[in-house]
Scaffold this active site. Structure first.
Site, PDB file in Angstrom:
ATOM      1  N   GLU A  89       0.683  -1.134  -0.025  1.00 53.43           N
ATOM      2  CA  GLU A  89      -0.021  -0.093  -0.043  1.00 53.43           C
ATOM      3  C   GLU A  89       0.807   1.268  -0.258  1.00 53.43           C
ATOM      4  OE1 GLU A  89      -3.194   0.244  -0.197  1.00 53.43           O
ATOM      5  OE2 GLU A  89      -3.566  -1.908  -0.362  1.00 53.43           O
ATOM      6  N   SER A 468     -51.488 -23.460  42.884  1.00 52.55           N
ATOM      7  CA  SER A 468     -50.886 -23.781  44.373  1.00 52.55           C
ATOM      8  C   SER A 468     -49.617 -23.339  44.850  1.00 52.55           C
ATOM      9  CB  SER A 468     -51.167 -25.364  44.891  1.00 52.55           C
ATOM     10  OG  SER A 468     -52.400 -25.907  44.761  1.00 52.55           O
TER      11      SER A 468
END
Length: 876
Positions: A89, A468
């Site tokens: 690059e 219950s």
């Protein structure tokens, strides 16, 4: 003479041009410098990094965010990768000051030569400037701004900082941003483990990540990698031998995704929502690590317990048939490509995968999977498949494979022990919540059978009738009104008739009645009619208000006598929190899931401070407890212990409203910045010590109720009666207890209980609350197996047991510390009065000092009772 005039003119022209150029450049610099950002922002830049959700033991649960990124420091980047990138690059990276005139001239020369721009001339520094600060538009103005920013960056940042930013920021394709993520995505490695060949491949991708993607375009990627290696050789970064060796290597690429250690999608979604509420969209990009309170072992155990028992329920109730029929016997079969195309529209759920039957006979069937593989299903894989008739009825056992599945049917299959079996997507659903009773940390949470089928979180969002499972809390209110565990209540049928309304006949389940029983026995055996009588003794309004102490929302509490049987509706998480109050000594803790949040670079920015149960604190009760608030036991003692079923007049004593603490404050949280300052994102906790949960019931009552819940497991010491939670005995611990819950027609089934300081609640039911769980053979493979209704004991309790066996593994058995004001008294089992001798009819019972019985039980002379007219009848 003319020559000197020409030279003079030329010199003036050149100087003029230079000065004009300088003026133009200066004007251009000031013009294009307007509103440019400060490059010093790059010192503290936060790269777009996905959020990670982790367990308390650091295992990855989920990630959220579009871009995969693993930020690295410069020192963590291998030199071979840095050299590859620079050679590719920006070969003069260490020689220029942000803009490379030589590189620009070379790009212009090549463009003129080739009649096209094949090289951009931008430096790595310019690319960083463009990607962080500018738009990707191609214009002269943007290019000038890019150059200005690049020059400024070179003044403020080191070369190491610039290239580290570049390699962490750049797109490598396949959603991999930054070299750390790219190394893992393509090679399953950390960046410092990359070889020369692999580094060269990655270095060539940023130029055109889609075109050179090594997974979708391996040929192009290979050419690009070899070009990078050639550049590295030209720049003397590698030797000829290095080049020859690397260029001979294959790509060796394979797509890798972040490894999820275990599935906990409902937990992950709760964490995501928490983060979004606090940080908005930045939650997905700022690289937060969210540490939850769950552990891998507990969550995996919870998942397996839910999957196994939901599947078992589904098998018990029969085979509902194929998902669909693609072709019939008299129609042309589909070809393989068409079958695979259709199967690709489906996915697997908890190992349950789609398949299409292509051949079937009496002994076996063949089916095609979405992968294209052909599997064989033997008779053993379908022998469970009694036809489903309805939730309460199943057909006969099948006699052949062809009687169950036929060619052309799309079915669901699952592999067990290396063999394929017919299965189906369960229609029932379930949830599980497990918390630490002392501080509220959530240890495991399951919101449903499968998150992909339904994202509705039943653990936190499903408001279902409790059945219950509510009884311990109403009995707690009764104890606070003066009842004790030895109080006798009549286990006899109830009839209430009101003018203009239907008769209400609460019944026991099963409908067995045993006459007068102690309150402890009634709770353990889940006697409904005894619960109704206890509610009448303390008053419905008092009981309803009392339930709020356990964190139950007022709007979900029914205010009529059916409250005794669990007509109120709550979420499983609310039920778990309430049970924790009975286990931890009476403190209303607040469950929490998020323990802490860290930056990806390290440093805690959020730390949860839980409210804890202060078991050693000598605190007064947080509510008003008056001596005049006693239960009206006259009717219960004088009339309700008779053997008849006619009911005494409803008590007219109106219970006073309990004075409750305000709802607990949201737990104090801290948001700690890396420099030690506290952010105003959440409230600062000025109290650096522990935060105590509100004390909502007395430690004495909590101790007695917790002990009573153990009786539901262990029953009578002499085996005279059995508690509904007897299956918990299989855990082999004495510090366990719990309560079953089943609503009318078994539409909701529950089991809530504890072991040590771990409280867990399990719920099962259909999302359509009108549908009942029904009944089925306990062993679906045997015609001799008994048929039983689904319920809390037989359906929910096995889930709880399977999970708690793992959750309690390695947890020492805990001994409860009895409060000093609680005493043990020897009582008579049959009357609840003081025992005359320590024989088989006597048992030790706990009492808050001053509430113990004062009378002794008389010698039993018979079981007949006499009314005022002299008539006698059998009591039992």
């Amino acid at each position: 003479m003319k020559f000197f005039k020409f030279i003079k003119f030329l010199l003036k022209f050149v100087i003029g041009c230079v000065l004009s150029g300088m003026v133009i450049a200066l004007v251009g610099y000031f013009y294009y410098s307007r509103d440019l950002p400060d490059v010093m922002q790059l010192k503290d830049i936060r790269l777009q990094t996905p959020m990670q959700v982790l367990s308390s033991d650091g295992e990855l649960i989920a990630t959220f965010g579009e871009r995969r990124r693993i930020p690295l420091k410069y020192d963590d980047m291998p030199p071979v990768l840095l050299n590859a990138v620079i050679a590719t690059e920006d070969s003069r990276f260490y020689d220029h000051y942000g803009v490379d005139p030589i590189g620009i001239l070379r790009a212009v020369y090549i463009a003129l030569k080739n009649h096209s721009f094949s090289q951009g001339g931008s430096t790595i520094t310019q690319q960083v400037a463009k990607n962080f600060f500018l738009t990707p538009e191609k214009s002269l103005g943007r290019k000038i701004r890019e150059m200005i920013l690049a020059i400024r960056m070179e003044k403020e940042l080191s070369k190491q900082e610039i290239i580290a930013l570049y390699l962490n920021m750049i797109n490598f394709g396949s959603r991999a941003y930054g070299v750390g993520s790219a190394a893992y995505t393509f090679f399953g490695k950390q960046a410092d483990e990359l070889t020369l060949s692999e580094a060269a491949l990655l270095a060539g991708l940023p130029n055109a990540p889609s075109a050179y993607n090594p997974i979708s375009h391996p040929e192009r990627a290979l050419i690009r990698r070899n070009w990078v290696l050639h550049r590295m050789l030209d720049q003397n970064f590698i030797t000829q031998a290095d080049y020859d060796s690397a260029i001979a290597e294959p790509l060796g690429v394979e797509y890798h995704v972040p490894k999820i250690a275990f599935a906990a999608p409902y937990v992950a979604e709760m964490a995501r929502q928490f983060m979004y509420d606090k940080f908005g969209e930045k939650a997905y990009t700022d690289g937060y690590k969210v540490y939850t309170t769950i552990t891998k072992a507990d969550q995996v155990a919870a998942t397996k317990a839910i999957e196994n028992n939901v599947t078992n329920y589904d098998i018990r109730h029969g085979y509902r048939g194929p998902e669909r029929t693609l072709w019939k016997a008299d129609e042309a079969p589909w070809d393989k490509d068409k079958i695979l195309s259709m199967l690709n529209n489906y996915m697997c759920y908890n190992g349950i995968c789609p398949a299409v039957v292509i051949n079937s006979d009496n002994n076996q069937a063949q089916a095609i999977m979405a992968s294209g593989a052909t599997i064989t299903i033997s008779f053993d894989g379908v022998k469970w498949a009694r036809p489903y008739i309805n939730d309460n009825q199943q057909g006969a056992l099948p006699t052949s494979v062809a009687a169950v599945i036929k060619e052309g049917q799309q079915i669901w299959v699952k592999q067990r022990d290396e063999t394929w079996q017919l299965t189906q997507i369960p229609s029932i659903n379930a949830s599980l919540v497990s918390i630490n009773a002392d501080n509220g940390e959530i240890k495991a949470l399951i919101g449903g059978f499968n998150y992909n089928i339904s994202k509705f979180n039943r653990a936190t969002q499903a408001i279902r009738q409790i059945g219950s499972t509510i009884k311990p809390f109403i009995y707690t209110a009764a104890l606070d009104k003066g009842l004790t565990m030895s109080t006798m209540l009549n286990d006899a049928p109830i009839l209430r008739s009101n003018a203009g309304s239907d008769a209400w006949r609460p019944k026991n389940s099963p409908p067995v009645y045993q006459g007068p029983l102690r309150l402890r026995v009634g709770l353990s055996m889940s006697k409904n009619v005894m619960m109704v009588r206890a509610l009448r003794a303390i008053g419905v309004e008092y009981a309803a208000d009392y339930l709020e102490r356990f964190g139950f929302p007022r709007e979900n509490i029914s205010r009529h006598e059916s409250l005794a049987l669990g007509s109120a509706s709550f979420t499983p998480l609310q039920v778990t929190r309430a049970y924790a109050t009975l286990v931890n000594g009476g403190y209303l803790i607040t469950p929490y899931l998020i323990d802490r949040i860290e930056y990806s670079e390290g440093g805690v920015i959020y730390q949860h401070t839980p409210e804890i149960a202060c078991k050693d604190c000598l605190t007064e009760l947080s509510y008003d407890k008056k001596d005049d608030k006693k239960a009206d036991l006259n009717n219960v003692e004088n009339a309700d212990l008779s053997s008849g079923s006619d009911e005494p007049e409803q008590s007219k004593l109106k219970a006073e409203d309990a004075m409750l603490l305000p709802s607990p404050n949201i737990p104090f949280d801290r948001l700690i910045n890396p420099d030690g300052t506290v952010s105003n994102l959440v409230k600062e906790n000025e109290n650096v010590g522990p935060v105590y949960a509100p004390h909502v019931i007395s430690s004495e009552i909590a101790f007695i109720m917790k002990d009573a819940l153990k009786s539901t497991v262990w029953g009578d010491p002499n085996g005279l009666w059995t508690g509904t939670a007897w299956r918990v005995k299989a855990l082999g611990r004495k510090d366990v207890g719990g309560k079953t819950g089943t609503t009318n027609a078994s539409k909701d089934v529950w089991f809530a209980g504890f072991g040590a300081n771990i409280v867990t609640t399990v719920w099962l039911g259909f999302d359509d609350h009108r549908r009942e769980l029904g009944k089925a053979r306990r062993d679906p493979l045997s015609d001799n197996s008994y048929i039983a209704a689904e319920g809390g004991a037989v359906t929910a309790n096995p889930v709880w047991n399977e999970y708690m066996k793992v959750a309690l593994n390695g947890v020492p058995e805990q001994q409860d510390i009895k409060p000093s004001s609680v005493i043990s008294v020897l009582i008579d089992k049959k009357t609840g009065l003081l025992a005359t001798s320590p024989d088989n009819n006597a048992i030790m019972e706990y009492f808050i000092e001053g509430t113990e019985p004062t009378k002794y039980a008389t010698q039993e002379v018979g079981t007949k009772v006499m009314d005022e007219q002299g008539n006698t009848s059998e009591l039992f």
